[in-house]
Design a protein around this motif. Structure first.
Motif, short mmCIF file in Angstrom:
data_model
loop_
_atom_site.label_atom_id
_atom_site.label_comp_id
_atom_site.label_asym_id
_atom_site.label_seq_id
_atom_site.Cartn_x
_atom_site.Cartn_y
_atom_site.Cartn_z
N UNK A 44 -28.19 10.50 -4.31
CA UNK A 44 -28.29 10.90 -2.90
C UNK A 44 -27.92 9.73 -1.99
N UNK A 45 -28.37 8.54 -2.32
CA UNK A 45 -28.04 7.37 -1.49
C UNK A 45 -26.54 7.13 -1.44
N UNK A 46 -25.86 7.29 -2.56
CA UNK A 46 -24.40 7.12 -2.58
C UNK A 46 -23.72 8.19 -1.74
N UNK A 47 -24.17 9.43 -1.85
CA UNK A 47 -23.58 10.51 -1.07
C UNK A 47 -23.77 10.28 0.43
N UNK A 48 -24.92 9.74 0.81
CA UNK A 48 -25.19 9.52 2.23
C UNK A 48 -24.33 8.42 2.85
N UNK A 49 -23.61 7.68 2.02
CA UNK A 49 -22.68 6.67 2.54
C UNK A 49 -21.25 7.23 2.62
N UNK A 50 -21.06 8.45 2.17
CA UNK A 50 -19.74 9.07 2.14
C UNK A 50 -19.64 10.15 3.21
N UNK A 51 -18.45 10.69 3.32
CA UNK A 51 -18.29 11.83 4.21
C UNK A 51 -17.74 13.03 3.44
N UNK A 52 -17.72 14.14 4.10
CA UNK A 52 -17.27 15.41 3.52
C UNK A 52 -15.92 15.25 2.81
N UNK A 53 -14.98 14.60 3.47
CA UNK A 53 -13.62 14.51 2.95
C UNK A 53 -13.50 13.66 1.70
N UNK A 54 -14.46 12.77 1.45
CA UNK A 54 -14.42 11.94 0.24
C UNK A 54 -14.53 12.77 -1.03
N UNK A 55 -15.16 13.93 -0.94
CA UNK A 55 -15.36 14.77 -2.13
C UNK A 55 -14.30 15.84 -2.33
#
Length: 100
Positions: free
Chosen positions: A43-54
């Motif tokens: 979750x911590x890693x995801x919270x540093x990313x944005x929608x488009x990263x995935x």
């Protein structure tokens, strides 16, 4: 408000499907355990990313097109499939469901 947030987290964390929420800046603000399992990110890693990263590159134009239609009040489809990029770089098919 805090009770609503706590209730939401309890429900979403126990849901058998991935739930990710992003804000107006396209930054993830919430990812349940299923989303973490799906992507391989914490979750911590995801919270540093944005929608488009995935989003896999070949689906970005499709997502942008549908997003623009929704902004105009059109709903081209409530669900569709695309590929997301997992932490290890592999692509994973997912079904996206939109709520009005």
């Amino acid at each position: 408000m805090k009770k609503n947030n706590d209730d939401f987290r309890l429900y979403a964390d126990s849901a058998p499907f991935a739930t990710l929420i992003y804000n107006d800046s396209h930054k993830w603000i919430y990812a349940n355990k299923e989303a973490q399992a799906l992507t391989g990110f914490t979750e911590q890693e995801l919270l540093t990313q944005n929608f488009w990263d995935l989003v896999a590159p070949k689906y970005k134009s499709l997502i942008k097109e549908r997003g623009l239609k929704r902004l105009k009040g059109e709903w081209p489809q409530d669900k569709y499939e695309l590929q997301v990029i997992q932490k290890d770089g592999d692509l994973k098919w997912v079904e996206i469901r939109m709520n009005r």
